[in-house]
Scaffold this active site. Sequence first.
Site, short mmCIF file in Angstrom:
data_model
loop_
_atom_site.label_atom_id
_atom_site.label_comp_id
_atom_site.label_asym_id
_atom_site.label_seq_id
_atom_site.Cartn_x
_atom_site.Cartn_y
_atom_site.Cartn_z
N HIS A 93 0.83 -1.20 0.00
CA HIS A 93 0.00 0.00 0.00
C HIS A 93 0.87 1.25 0.00
O HIS A 93 1.83 1.33 0.74
CB HIS A 93 -0.90 0.01 1.23
CG HIS A 93 -2.09 0.92 1.07
ND1 HIS A 93 -3.26 0.49 0.49
CD2 HIS A 93 -2.27 2.22 1.36
CE1 HIS A 93 -4.12 1.50 0.45
NE2 HIS A 93 -3.53 2.56 0.97
N LYS B 299 -7.90 -1.62 5.93
CA LYS B 299 -8.13 -2.30 4.64
C LYS B 299 -7.26 -3.54 4.51
O LYS B 299 -7.68 -4.57 4.02
CB LYS B 299 -7.71 -1.39 3.47
CG LYS B 299 -8.61 -0.28 3.17
CD LYS B 299 -8.24 0.32 1.82
CE LYS B 299 -7.24 1.43 1.95
NZ LYS B 299 -7.77 2.74 2.19
N SER C 97 -6.86 4.09 8.13
CA SER C 97 -7.44 3.83 6.81
C SER C 97 -6.65 2.74 6.09
O SER C 97 -7.21 1.75 5.60
CB SER C 97 -7.43 5.14 6.00
OG SER C 97 -7.58 4.90 4.64
N ARG D 268 -13.18 12.31 3.47
CA ARG D 268 -11.95 13.05 3.77
C ARG D 268 -11.37 13.71 2.52
O ARG D 268 -10.77 14.78 2.59
CB ARG D 268 -10.90 12.09 4.39
CG ARG D 268 -11.26 11.71 5.83
CD ARG D 268 -10.40 10.57 6.33
NE ARG D 268 -8.99 10.83 6.17
CZ ARG D 268 -8.10 9.92 5.76
NH1 ARG D 268 -8.47 8.70 5.45
NH2 ARG D 268 -6.84 10.26 5.64
N1 URA Z 1 -4.20 5.91 1.48
C1 URA Z 1 -5.26 5.38 2.17
O1 URA Z 1 -5.67 4.26 1.92
N2 URA Z 1 -5.82 6.12 3.10
C2 URA Z 1 -5.42 7.34 3.41
O2 URA Z 1 -5.98 7.93 4.29
C3 URA Z 1 -4.33 7.90 2.71
C4 URA Z 1 -3.73 7.15 1.73
#
Ligand code: URA
Length: 438
Positions: free
Chosen positions: A82, A187, A183, A168
């Site tokens: 990520h 995930k 966040s 956001r």
């Molecule tokens: N990537 C994400 O998944 N969430 C965020 O808040 C910022 C970058």
Amino acid sequence: MRAVDIIIKKRDRQELTCEEIEFFINGYTVGEIPDYQAAAWAMAVLLNGMVPRETTDLTLAMVNSGERLDLSGVVPIVVDKHSTGGVGDKTSLVVEPVVAACGLAVGKMSGRGLGFSGGTLDKMESIPGYRVDLSTDEFLKQLKSIGLVLTGQTADLAPADGKFYALRDVTGTIDSIPLIASSVMSKKIAGGADAILLDVKVGSGAFMRTLGQARQLAELMVSIAELTGRRALALLSDMNQPLGRAVGNALEVVEAIKTLRGTGPEDLKEHCLTVAAHMLVLGEVAGSVEQGRDLAKAAIAQGTAWERFKSLVTAQGGDLSYIEEPQKLPRAKIIEVVPSPRTGYLAEIDARWVGETAVLLGAGRAKKGDAIDHSVGIEIFAKVGDWVETGQPLFTVHAKTRGEMEQARQRLLDAHRWSDQAVEALPLFYGVIDQGSR
Ligand code: URA
């Protein structure tokens, strides 16, 4: 409990209990707490922060807002990647097929653009027909059959993050360490990852502007992984200038294709090889980062990574002819090359300014749910440290209208700064945060 009291408590810089965080997250997920209260709460968190315990509770509340994917019967080890978001960051489009070609299956749920930073889903949707809304069942089948999935977060995985992410994006509440950490990690945990490679961007085109902030975010995410029994490693990578040369959805797909075929820009190629190498080590396919790099390089040189990308596009309904002949991808009406106004060393290309200009051209969103234009964007030709002469092409703008083209030209010229003295090229990475290294 009342949502307003939880907002006031955070506004007044007090620590929230686990129960208060769960109440707020659950209430927002099921629609009992409206967007305006969630936006006020997110702003209070952005301004006043959270202690690590609150961030971990927030992450777990977001994980528990939906289902968890169990991939243990599908692949032996689940490694996910990520990025915290950057400008010109098309790394996933390159790295995922590369590692899949090296024998490490990857099922990735990606996001859309956030603020000035681009999103993998928006980029992949430049390919006509490409679906980013696979069901859990389709996700699992594809992971098993071709070992590669690049789709959106399914509605039942961390739905609280899905709602907050979109909110956001348009309420000025992105650049917060606890909100980003929860966040990202919610995930990844809900998605069933055993190991996570975090690409934490730092610089003007990142949500973390300083190395200190990026390190803090990386350490927090790595510790959340550890607390929840997962392996994680974070790379601190440069985002003071766009990564590669292309910024904008279809333009970035073209650049990712070139990189997969061995002709992409050097900085993007190097960045992707390093990310892929670490993923291959996390996935126990490579015994060392050097060996991982060699495997990744070979996957590009032998064309196996490119073949994987083609299988991915076909499996998700994309029209293969658009990636085989990328000139068919969406093209803007006005495409203009802008020459350098002066001679000298390039000292800075403000990545945030470039990203915001791409959004103004239509590559990103101003409001929740806005449609985006896949064809527009920017290609830069010089990087920090390069010697550039007056009249030499500096960047190209791809715009929808003449007015937007003119506005972008001026903004992008303002984003470039010069020096008469030699300027060092920027590094690609600033460090690694591993579980043992904190
Ligand atoms: N990537 C994400 O998944 N969430 C965020 O808040 C910022 C970058």
